[in-house]
Design a protein around this motif. Sequence first.
Motif, PDB file in Angstrom:
ATOM      1  N   VAL A   6      40.761  -5.574 -92.592  1.00 45.70           N
ATOM      2  CA  VAL A   6      41.231  -4.275 -91.614  1.00 45.70           C
ATOM      3  C   VAL A   6      40.463  -3.591 -90.734  1.00 45.70           C
ATOM      4  O   VAL A   6      39.346  -3.652 -91.317  1.00 45.70           O
ATOM      5  N   ALA A   7      40.934  -2.882 -89.797  1.00 40.92           N
ATOM      6  CA  ALA A   7      39.858  -2.146 -88.991  1.00 40.92           C
ATOM      7  C   ALA A   7      39.395  -0.923 -90.052  1.00 40.92           C
ATOM      8  O   ALA A   7      40.058  -0.526 -91.125  1.00 40.92           O
ATOM      9  N   GLY A   8      38.089  -0.829 -89.803  1.00 36.92           N
ATOM     10  CA  GLY A   8      37.390   0.372 -90.745  1.00 36.92           C
ATOM     11  C   GLY A   8      36.747  -0.458 -91.762  1.00 36.92           C
ATOM     12  O   GLY A   8      35.819  -0.006 -92.232  1.00 36.92           O
ATOM     13  N   SER A   9      36.967  -1.472 -92.193  1.00 36.26           N
ATOM     14  CA  SER A   9      36.291  -2.655 -93.081  1.00 36.26           C
ATOM     15  C   SER A   9      35.957  -3.810 -92.726  1.00 36.26           C
ATOM     16  O   SER A   9      35.409  -4.806 -93.371  1.00 36.26           O
ATOM     17  N   PHE A  10      36.032  -4.040 -91.295  1.00 39.34           N
ATOM     18  CA  PHE A  10      35.748  -5.410 -90.738  1.00 39.34           C
ATOM     19  C   PHE A  10      34.211  -5.701 -90.809  1.00 39.34           C
ATOM     20  O   PHE A  10      33.244  -4.878 -90.216  1.00 39.34           O
ATOM     21  N   GLN A  11      34.060  -6.794 -91.247  1.00 37.75           N
ATOM     22  CA  GLN A  11      32.615  -7.370 -91.685  1.00 37.75           C
ATOM     23  C   GLN A  11      32.551  -8.433 -90.636  1.00 37.75           C
ATOM     24  O   GLN A  11      31.557  -9.191 -90.790  1.00 37.75           O
ATOM     25  N   GLY A  12      33.335  -8.918 -89.640  1.00 40.14           N
ATOM     26  CA  GLY A  12      33.148 -10.023 -88.745  1.00 40.14           C
ATOM     27  C   GLY A  12      33.899 -11.156 -89.336  1.00 40.14           C
ATOM     28  O   GLY A  12      34.421 -11.448 -90.293  1.00 40.14           O
ATOM     29  N   PRO A  13      33.830 -12.025 -88.552  1.00 40.72           N
ATOM     30  CA  PRO A  13      34.935 -13.357 -88.453  1.00 40.72           C
ATOM     31  C   PRO A  13      34.442 -14.170 -90.038  1.00 40.72           C
ATOM     32  O   PRO A  13      35.118 -14.837 -90.493  1.00 40.72           O
ATOM     33  N   ALA A  14      33.003 -14.109 -90.059  1.00 37.33           N
ATOM     34  CA  ALA A  14      32.533 -15.012 -91.391  1.00 37.33           C
ATOM     35  C   ALA A  14      33.126 -14.411 -92.685  1.00 37.33           C
ATOM     36  O   ALA A  14      33.347 -15.241 -93.458  1.00 37.33           O
ATOM     37  N   ALA A  15      33.523 -13.147 -92.751  1.00 39.37           N
ATOM     38  CA  ALA A  15      33.938 -12.649 -94.095  1.00 39.37           C
ATOM     39  C   ALA A  15      35.449 -13.112 -94.248  1.00 39.37           C
ATOM     40  O   ALA A  15      35.761 -13.063 -95.596  1.00 39.37           O
ATOM     41  N   ALA A  16      36.114 -13.619 -93.300  1.00 41.36           N
ATOM     42  CA  ALA A  16      37.335 -14.178 -93.592  1.00 41.36           C
ATOM     43  C   ALA A  16      37.414 -15.560 -93.598  1.00 41.36           C
ATOM     44  O   ALA A  16      38.795 -15.892 -93.501  1.00 41.36           O
ATOM     45  N   ARG A  17      36.822 -16.262 -93.554  1.00 40.74           N
ATOM     46  CA  ARG A  17      36.766 -17.887 -93.171  1.00 40.74           C
ATOM     47  C   ARG A  17      35.931 -18.424 -94.311  1.00 40.74           C
ATOM     48  O   ARG A  17      35.139 -18.310 -95.042  1.00 40.74           O
ATOM     49  N   SER A  18      36.769 -19.798 -94.460  1.00 40.87           N
ATOM     50  CA  SER A  18      35.852 -20.798 -95.162  1.00 40.87           C
ATOM     51  C   SER A  18      35.144 -21.621 -94.063  1.00 40.87           C
ATOM     52  O   SER A  18      35.369 -21.333 -92.838  1.00 40.87           O
ATOM     53  N   ALA A  19      34.303 -22.467 -94.613  1.00 43.63           N
ATOM     54  CA  ALA A  19      33.714 -23.249 -93.555  1.00 43.63           C
ATOM     55  C   ALA A  19      34.542 -23.961 -92.617  1.00 43.63           C
ATOM     56  O   ALA A  19      35.529 -24.621 -93.073  1.00 43.63           O
ATOM     57  N   GLY A  20      34.400 -24.049 -91.125  1.00 44.32           N
ATOM     58  CA  GLY A  20      35.193 -24.511 -90.108  1.00 44.32           C
ATOM     59  C   GLY A  20      36.309 -23.849 -89.910  1.00 44.32           C
ATOM     60  O   GLY A  20      37.127 -24.598 -89.384  1.00 44.32           O
ATOM     61  N   SER A  21      36.639 -22.742 -90.304  1.00 41.46           N
ATOM     62  CA  SER A  21      38.010 -21.887 -89.893  1.00 41.46           C
ATOM     63  C   SER A  21      37.948 -21.679 -88.250  1.00 41.46           C
ATOM     64  O   SER A  21      37.132 -22.033 -87.780  1.00 41.46           O
ATOM     65  N   VAL A  22      39.274 -21.807 -88.044  1.00 40.60           N
ATOM     66  CA  VAL A  22      39.532 -21.856 -86.613  1.00 40.60           C
ATOM     67  C   VAL A  22      39.187 -20.387 -85.931  1.00 40.60           C
ATOM     68  O   VAL A  22      39.264 -20.137 -84.885  1.00 40.60           O
ATOM     69  N   PHE A  23      39.256 -19.420 -86.921  1.00 39.22           N
ATOM     70  CA  PHE A  23      38.972 -18.018 -86.491  1.00 39.22           C
ATOM     71  C   PHE A  23      37.577 -17.420 -86.620  1.00 39.22           C
ATOM     72  O   PHE A  23      37.484 -16.376 -87.039  1.00 39.22           O
ATOM     73  N   THR A  24      36.632 -18.292 -86.394  1.00 42.55           N
ATOM     74  CA  THR A  24      35.150 -17.834 -86.188  1.00 42.55           C
ATOM     75  C   THR A  24      35.044 -16.746 -85.232  1.00 42.55           C
ATOM     76  O   THR A  24      33.939 -16.131 -85.463  1.00 42.55           O
ATOM     77  N   LEU A  25      36.006 -16.437 -84.258  1.00 40.20           N
ATOM     78  CA  LEU A  25      35.515 -15.764 -82.973  1.00 40.20           C
ATOM     79  C   LEU A  25      36.161 -14.325 -83.090  1.00 40.20           C
ATOM     80  O   LEU A  25      36.123 -13.701 -82.385  1.00 40.20           O
ATOM     81  N   GLY A  26      37.028 -13.949 -84.191  1.00 43.18           N
ATOM     82  CA  GLY A  26      37.672 -12.761 -84.523  1.00 43.18           C
ATOM     83  C   GLY A  26      38.789 -12.497 -83.505  1.00 43.18           C
ATOM     84  O   GLY A  26      39.558 -13.421 -83.308  1.00 43.18           O
ATOM     85  N   VAL A  27      39.290 -11.502 -83.502  1.00 44.20           N
ATOM     86  CA  VAL A  27      40.703 -10.959 -82.632  1.00 44.20           C
ATOM     87  C   VAL A  27      40.256  -9.652 -81.969  1.00 44.20           C
ATOM     88  O   VAL A  27      38.970  -9.122 -81.980  1.00 44.20           O
ATOM     89  N   ALA A  28      40.883  -9.597 -81.087  1.00 42.12           N
ATOM     90  CA  ALA A  28      40.811  -8.124 -80.053  1.00 42.12           C
ATOM     91  C   ALA A  28      42.401  -7.915 -79.325  1.00 42.12           C
ATOM     92  O   ALA A  28      43.218  -8.670 -79.519  1.00 42.12           O
TER      93      ALA A  28
END
Length: 557
Positions: A55-77
């Motif tokens: 969540v906002a405030g603890s966001f570490q970048g897309p890699a922290a929330a994905r396994s290899a090959g996730s579709v969400f490598t580019l985060g949100v905005a």
Amino acid sequence: MSSSGTPASAGSAGPSRRAVLRGGLTGAAALAGLASAGTLAGCASAGWPRSSALVAGSFQGPAAARSAGSVFTLGVASGDPTPDGMVLWTRLARDPAHEDGLGGMPTGAGSSSLAVVDVDWELAADQRFGKVLQRGTARTGADLGYSVHVETRGLPAGREYWYRFRVGRGSGAELSPAGRTRTTPAATALTPLNLCFVSCARYEQGLFTAYRRLAEDQPDVVLHLGDYSYEYASDSTSVRQLAGGVERTLADYRRRYAQYHADPDLAAAHAAAPWIAVFDDHEVENNWADMIPENPGEPDFAGRRAAAFQAYYENMPLRPSARPSGVNMRLYRRLGWGALATFHMLDTRQFRDDQLCGDRYDSDCVARVDPARSLMGATQEAWLAEGFARSTARWDLIGQQVMFSQVDLTPGADRGFNPDAWDGYVGCRDRVVDSWVAAGVRNPVVLSGDAHRHWAADVKTRFDDPAAPVVGTELVATSIAAGGDGSEQLPTTAAVLAENPHVKFFNNRRGYVRTTVTPDTLTADFRVVPYVSRPGAPAETRASFVIEDRAAGLTQL
């Protein structure tokens, strides 16, 4: 993209010119079965978890929330907030550095040209998504670079929200990181505003640490004033390496943006607050002007510009109304922050006359003061003047790309200017200033980027007239990374400042500007990081200034 949404429950709100990253590659077969869904009927039945990984405030970048090959490598905005909604954005990519620009998603070969992916989204009133207010499904595909732009409506004004996306259902579902966003205050509210503005993020010249520090400030809104990305290739001396060479094709631009979005510091800044963005030159190429490229002999500049515009739209949280048509894109627009502030966001590239003086930095020529020349085009000039005339805001904030105030760069009797900035379009600048004076704009403040340095200046009706009154203020944000580590000053700083007494501050470090706007004051903190060539730099406030209500000009704190 098509989008559908439903309330979560019955009580919820409705929907000089002429001068690697490699993620886990998964093929199209891995997407089988993902293009499904339709409108979500309810949080529990849809299988969404009660809280998101980030969540906002603890966001570490897309890699922290994905396994290899996730579709969400580019985060949100999110972006372009209004009193009842905003745009929610993501872009799907399994392999951000893939040379086709589609991030390892279906390329359109054969029957997969019809491939689409349905992306579920939801927006909640709390970080743990215990109170979901809206949800829906957006459809995307190769024609949009697998980007998603969801316009939400019907939300209460002046509140924070959290949002996220999902692809697939059941045990195979993939969940995005969460982002923090907000609606703007009601039209009559004088709610204070915490605003950060930035520009010029050149990936290969430094780390994006300043974006991370900005995210930690948790602003209400972020303005990005151009040069979000750069078209150049990296080389052996670069701080970090880019995938691909000089950008020219749609695939090139898409690939570059994907590498940018996969940067965890930039991802954190996007997830922290809604953005309001405009482009400058490097989103296409250096110093372009309307349909005139930097190098006159460049083949098919129109095709390059159209590709760059398409990729910019796909990769920014812009409303679908901004989607370009070929070489045309409507980017200038006006947004409000209650009764406190109005943002006049300008486009100083698409409609400008060509730069004069050979487009040579530190030059002078009579034609630059020609009143017939425009940086904005007649239609946009009239639009801005009308906006000033109609404004009732305490603060009118003009978000735009290049240095507005006059800066004589040559010490002594000779004079030199930057013809790519407003100094190359003096008549147009005079008309803009005259229009806000004639309209009686209460507190005009120009917010600028491009210069790769912090500047602060008083705006006069005529800069060459010592007796001319101060009628506004300009604040200029340095670069996020362009120019490398930088320095506190330059060898020429003292001499240039002596030529320009209206300039009150200059600094050559990287960073951003943080502002606090209240009914009575606008305070600007010029934030810097001491280095971008290695990670972990702290942010420091190098100088702070205040502008008092109805008292144009800067006072240093």
